[in-house]
Write a protein that holds these residues in place. Structure first.
Motif, short mmCIF file in Angstrom:
data_model
loop_
_atom_site.label_atom_id
_atom_site.label_comp_id
_atom_site.label_asym_id
_atom_site.label_seq_id
_atom_site.Cartn_x
_atom_site.Cartn_y
_atom_site.Cartn_z
N PHE A 1 23.18 1.00 -13.81
CA PHE A 1 21.98 0.32 -14.26
C PHE A 1 21.44 -0.56 -13.13
N THR A 2 20.12 -0.62 -13.05
CA THR A 2 19.47 -1.50 -12.07
C THR A 2 18.34 -2.24 -12.75
N ILE A 3 18.39 -3.56 -12.68
CA ILE A 3 17.32 -4.38 -13.23
C ILE A 3 16.42 -4.85 -12.10
N SER A 4 15.12 -4.86 -12.37
CA SER A 4 14.16 -5.32 -11.37
C SER A 4 12.98 -5.93 -12.08
N SER A 5 12.18 -6.67 -11.34
CA SER A 5 11.02 -7.30 -11.95
C SER A 5 9.80 -7.14 -11.07
N ASP A 6 8.66 -7.03 -11.69
CA ASP A 6 7.37 -7.01 -11.01
C ASP A 6 6.66 -8.29 -11.41
N ASN A 7 6.73 -9.28 -10.52
CA ASN A 7 6.18 -10.58 -10.86
C ASN A 7 4.67 -10.54 -11.06
N ALA A 8 3.99 -9.66 -10.36
CA ALA A 8 2.55 -9.58 -10.51
C ALA A 8 2.16 -9.03 -11.88
N ARG A 9 2.90 -8.04 -12.34
CA ARG A 9 2.61 -7.44 -13.65
C ARG A 9 3.36 -8.12 -14.78
N LYS A 10 4.31 -9.00 -14.44
CA LYS A 10 5.13 -9.69 -15.44
C LYS A 10 5.90 -8.70 -16.29
#
Length: 133
Positions: A68-77
Motif C-alpha cells: 500500500f502507498t498513501i499520498s496526497s495532492d495538496n492542491a486538489r485536497k
C-alpha cells in the motif's frame, strides 16, 4: 463543514491493483492528518495507512507495508491509497478519516498512534473493495 468522500473501490482479482481516493473539503488540508482504515465483515476496524499533510510523513500497518502507498495532492485536497498485489484478505470497506495535526506555528497534535480510530474527528462513508480468486 468538514466532508470526506471515498472513491475507487471495486471488485478485483487477486494480484491486481486499485487506487482509492479521499476527496476532502471544509478544513485547511495542510494542517490535518489523514488516515485510511478498513473493516471487513465480523472484524474490527483496522488502520492501514496515514499521512501528515504538513510534511508528508507516512505510516503503514505491518499487514500492508510494501503493498500500500498513501499520498496526497495538496492542491486538489485529495489523499490517495494505492493498493497493489491485492489479496482476498484485503476485502473490506475502506474509509478515510481526518484529524487536526498542526495547531499553530510551533504546535502539533501528535497522536498516540496514527491508527487510533477514536483520535480521528471526521470520517467518510467508505468504499467497498472486494478481492476474488
Amino acid at each position: 463543514e468538514v466532508q470526506l468522500g471515498e472513491s475507487g473501490g471495486g471488485k478485483v482479482q487477486a494480484g491486481g491493483s486499485l487506487k482509492l481516493a479521499c476527496a476532502t473539503s471544509g478544513f485547511t488540508f495542510g494542517e490535518y492528518m489523514i488516515g485510511w482504515f478498513r473493516q471487513a465483515p465480523g472484524r474490527e476496524r483496522e488502520g492501514v495507512a496515514a499521512i501528515v499533510n504538513d510534511d508528508g510523513t507516512t505510516s503503514y500497518s505491518d499487514s500492508v507495508k510494501g503493498r500500500f502507498t498513501i499520498s496526497s495532492d495538496n492542491a486538489r485536497k485529495v489523499v490517495y491509497l494505492q493498493i497493489n498485489s491485492l489479496k482476498p484478505e484485503d476485502t473490506a470497506v475502506y474509509s478515510c478519516a481526518a484529524r487536526p495535526y498542526r495547531l499553530g506555528p510551533r504546535t502539533v497534535a501528535i497522536p498516540s498512534s496514527p491508527f487510533t480510530a477514536w483520535e480521528y474527528d471526521h470520517w467518510g462513508q467508505g468504499t467497498q473493495v472486494t478481492v476474488w480468486t
